[in-house]
Design an enzyme around this catalytic site. Structure first.
Site, mmCIF file in Angstrom:
data_model
loop_
_atom_site.group_PDB
_atom_site.id
_atom_site.type_symbol
_atom_site.label_atom_id
_atom_site.label_comp_id
_atom_site.label_asym_id
_atom_site.label_seq_id
_atom_site.Cartn_x
_atom_site.Cartn_y
_atom_site.Cartn_z
ATOM 1 N N ASP A 295 5.280 17.699 -54.220
ATOM 2 C CA ASP A 295 6.331 17.566 -53.212
ATOM 3 C C ASP A 295 7.378 16.625 -53.798
ATOM 4 O O ASP A 295 7.042 15.656 -54.477
ATOM 5 C CB ASP A 295 5.722 16.959 -51.911
ATOM 6 N N PHE B 265 6.857 32.493 -36.755
ATOM 7 C CA PHE B 265 7.807 32.444 -35.650
ATOM 8 C C PHE B 265 8.183 30.964 -35.503
ATOM 9 O O PHE B 265 8.594 30.366 -36.532
ATOM 10 C CB PHE B 265 7.222 33.182 -34.439
ATOM 11 N N SER C 82 9.558 33.849 -42.848
ATOM 12 C CA SER C 82 10.046 33.518 -41.503
ATOM 13 C C SER C 82 10.467 34.775 -40.748
ATOM 14 O O SER C 82 10.944 35.739 -41.354
ATOM 15 C CB SER C 82 11.254 32.579 -41.632
ATOM 16 N N SER D 134 11.814 15.075 -50.531
ATOM 17 C CA SER D 134 13.219 15.115 -50.064
ATOM 18 C C SER D 134 13.286 15.262 -48.545
ATOM 19 O O SER D 134 14.295 14.937 -47.929
ATOM 20 C CB SER D 134 13.946 16.301 -50.713
ATOM 21 N N ASN D 135 12.214 15.748 -47.923
ATOM 22 C CA ASN D 135 12.303 15.982 -46.480
ATOM 23 C C ASN D 135 11.046 15.486 -45.781
ATOM 24 O O ASN D 135 10.620 16.024 -44.764
ATOM 25 C CB ASN D 135 12.491 17.496 -46.236
ATOM 26 N N LYS E 144 14.856 33.771 -47.578
ATOM 27 C CA LYS E 144 13.489 34.249 -47.271
ATOM 28 C C LYS E 144 13.381 35.748 -47.584
ATOM 29 O O LYS E 144 12.385 36.217 -48.129
ATOM 30 C CB LYS E 144 13.148 33.972 -45.811
ATOM 31 N N PRO F 185 26.090 29.408 -32.682
ATOM 32 C CA PRO F 185 26.314 30.612 -33.489
ATOM 33 C C PRO F 185 25.068 30.971 -34.311
ATOM 34 O O PRO F 185 24.395 30.085 -34.837
ATOM 35 C CB PRO F 185 27.461 30.205 -34.429
ATOM 36 N N ILE G 182 4.538 21.847 -42.024
ATOM 37 C CA ILE G 182 3.478 22.865 -42.024
ATOM 38 C C ILE G 182 2.537 22.651 -43.205
ATOM 39 O O ILE G 182 1.320 22.792 -43.089
ATOM 40 C CB ILE G 182 4.099 24.285 -42.049
ATOM 41 N N TYR H 284 19.902 30.568 -45.234
ATOM 42 C CA TYR H 284 18.459 30.243 -45.148
ATOM 43 C C TYR H 284 17.654 31.526 -44.956
ATOM 44 O O TYR H 284 16.732 31.808 -45.728
ATOM 45 C CB TYR H 284 18.180 29.273 -43.997
HETATM 46 C C1 WQD Z 1 14.947 27.493 -30.747
HETATM 47 C C2 WQD Z 1 15.776 27.752 -29.503
HETATM 48 C C3 WQD Z 1 18.127 27.370 -29.787
HETATM 49 C C4 WQD Z 1 17.919 23.063 -30.375
HETATM 50 C C5 WQD Z 1 14.713 28.229 -36.714
HETATM 51 C C6 WQD Z 1 14.658 29.005 -37.988
HETATM 52 C C7 WQD Z 1 13.259 29.485 -38.235
HETATM 53 C C8 WQD Z 1 12.357 28.301 -38.263
HETATM 54 C C9 WQD Z 1 12.421 27.567 -36.933
HETATM 55 C C10 WQD Z 1 11.917 27.116 -40.274
HETATM 56 C C11 WQD Z 1 17.095 28.464 -29.815
HETATM 57 C C12 WQD Z 1 17.543 26.411 -28.772
HETATM 58 C C13 WQD Z 1 17.577 24.397 -30.181
HETATM 59 C C14 WQD Z 1 18.648 22.363 -29.365
HETATM 60 C C15 WQD Z 1 18.626 24.339 -28.012
HETATM 61 N N1 WQD Z 1 12.767 27.444 -39.316
HETATM 62 N N2 WQD Z 1 17.929 25.010 -29.011
HETATM 63 N N3 WQD Z 1 18.958 23.038 -28.224
HETATM 64 O O1 WQD Z 1 16.583 28.744 -34.421
HETATM 65 O O2 WQD Z 1 14.561 29.872 -33.310
HETATM 66 O O3 WQD Z 1 14.402 29.072 -35.662
HETATM 67 O O4 WQD Z 1 13.793 27.166 -36.746
HETATM 68 O O5 WQD Z 1 10.781 27.367 -40.454
HETATM 69 O O6 WQD Z 1 13.205 30.138 -39.474
HETATM 70 O O7 WQD Z 1 15.490 30.141 -37.859
HETATM 71 O O8 WQD Z 1 14.491 27.419 -33.813
HETATM 72 O O9 WQD Z 1 14.101 25.295 -32.663
HETATM 73 O O10 WQD Z 1 16.336 25.662 -33.822
HETATM 74 O O11 WQD Z 1 15.818 26.890 -31.710
HETATM 75 O O12 WQD Z 1 18.938 24.925 -26.960
HETATM 76 O O13 WQD Z 1 18.977 21.147 -29.495
HETATM 77 O O14 WQD Z 1 16.139 26.503 -28.938
HETATM 78 O O15 WQD Z 1 19.388 27.838 -29.312
HETATM 79 O O16 WQD Z 1 17.345 29.355 -28.755
HETATM 80 P P1 WQD Z 1 15.114 28.843 -34.233
HETATM 81 P P2 WQD Z 1 15.198 26.220 -33.034
#
Ligand code: WQD
Length: 337
Positions: free
Chosen positions: A31, A179, A125, A34-35, A154, A297, A12, A150
């Site tokens: 920066d 989001f 977030s 690291s990522n 935030k 989970p 971002i 995490y």
């Molecule tokens: C989205 C949906 C998974 C991978 C997290 C952080 C948030 C932000 C974005 C940093 C979920 C499903 C995912 C996969 C799947 N992080 N999924 N198979 O968990 O909504 O948000 O990342 O800025 O703060 O909480 O994002 O992309 O991991 O998952 O089915 O291989 O996709 O279960 O429903 P999430 P995500």
């Protein structure tokens, strides 16, 4: 106007640097790489024709950060992205997350006292809401106990910023609660660089389409949603970048005097995991092998933004669709070896 972007070579951060440069801001990036990769700086230069000043600094290194600020008294704004962001990893390595996402914020805010009335934009977030009772989610939805270290970092960070401002600090701040950021710059010169196995959905979908991953595991289809899979608000990273510039400009406005405010930043639309897969396949004319497996989970059933406040106060609305983002994500993936 000189703007410091911490984590400015990240996903971002780099897209926000492009948006700032295109609005003729002077940008300095710190920066620790690291990522991300230093190659992102070249991507920014090729898109904008400008090369922002870059310092490889780890914000956990107090003395390096202090030396940097001693040399940059004319920074007027700080956009703070530098943080770890993998929900699962934060459960395994909580202290790394509290050090990098919380302690380092304290060091950064202390250094900001060397500046004159700095404007501060914080990368927060929607994770802070957990599973919100009411959808779409407004900013006054209760912040719930975080599902992960995490998410907790935030929540704590937002409180630190507010307490610092309430103590009379000469700093004005806006927290943007993102989001789900997805996609890449349409030139495919910058994008999401997940290191190792992608934790997030869209990079995993893209790598599966590119045959780098054998199959996408869909984490559960027994949720109380239309197709049984989780719902999220997927926002194009370019839309997200642009709202950072708008938030900064709001803080600079003469007649804006609010010391601190918070905005949910999303499209306001919810899409399921299977919606993402099907749209990715359709707009890119390909197949993404996928299978349903157990729930992950910590996942919430559904989260999407109520965008009333960000639209009315900042005058910002997402311009790009999820389909646009999934096209850009695929174009970017095809550029990776
Ligand atoms: C989205 C949906 C998974 C991978 C997290 C952080 C948030 C932000 C974005 C940093 C979920 C499903 C995912 C996969 C799947 N992080 N999924 N198979 O968990 O909504 O948000 O990342 O800025 O703060 O909480 O994002 O992309 O991991 O998952 O089915 O291989 O996709 O279960 O429903 P999430 P995500």
């Amino acid at each position: 106007m000189k703007i410091l972007v911490t984590g400015g070579l990240g996903f971002i951060g780099s897209h926000t640097v492009v948006a700032l440069l295109e609005k003729d801001y002077e940008v300095i990036i710190i920066d620790n790489l690291s990522n991300t990769s230093i190659d992102v700086l070249e991507g920014i230069t090729r898109i904008t024709g400008k090369t922002p000043e870059f310092h490889q600094i780890d914000i956990r290194n107090k003395s390096a950060l202090s030396r940097f600020f001693d040399e940059q008294p004319d920074i007027e704004g700080i956009i703070h992205f530098a943080a770890f962001k993998a929900v699962g990893e934060s459960v395994e390595k909580p202290l790394d997350y509290y050090e990098n996402n919380v302690a380092a914020l304290v060091y950064l805010l202390k250094e900001s006292c060397k500046l004159n009335q700095p404007k501060f934009i914080f990368s927060s977030s929607c994770t802070v809401y957990g599973q919100a009772e009411k959808l779409p989610i407004t900013e006054d939805a209760p912040v719930q106990k975080a599902n992960s270290p995490y998410g907790n970092t935030k929540q704590i960070d937002e409180e630190i910023i507010q307490d610092f401002i309430n103590s009379g600090a000469n700093l004005q701040a806006i927290s943007l609660r993102y989001f789900n950021p997805i996609g890449a710059h349409p030139t495919a010169l910058i994008g999401e660089l997940p290191i190792g196995v992608p934790q997030n959905l869209v990079p995993f979908v893209a790598q599966t389409a590119a045959r780098k991953r054998e199959v996408l595991s869909v984490f559960g289809d027994d949720y109380p949603t239309e197709d049984g899979t989780c719902i999220r608000d997927y926002i194009h990273v370019m839309d997200l970048a642009e709202v950072h510039v708008i938030a900064l400009e709001k803080l600079i406005e003469k007649d804006y005097s609010k010391p601190y405010d918070v905005f949910n930043v999303g499209t306001g639309k919810g899409n399921s995991v299977l919606d993402v897969v099907k749209t990715f396949e359709k707009v890119n004319n390909l197949k993404v092998p996928h299978k349903i497996v157990d729930r992950r989970p910590g996942d919430v059933t559904a989260a999407y933004a109520d965008t009333t406040k960000v639209e009315s106060v900042l005058g910002w609305k997402a311009q790009r669709t999820m389909a646009d983002a999934l096209k850009d994500a695929w174009r970017w993936e095809q550029k990776q070896q």
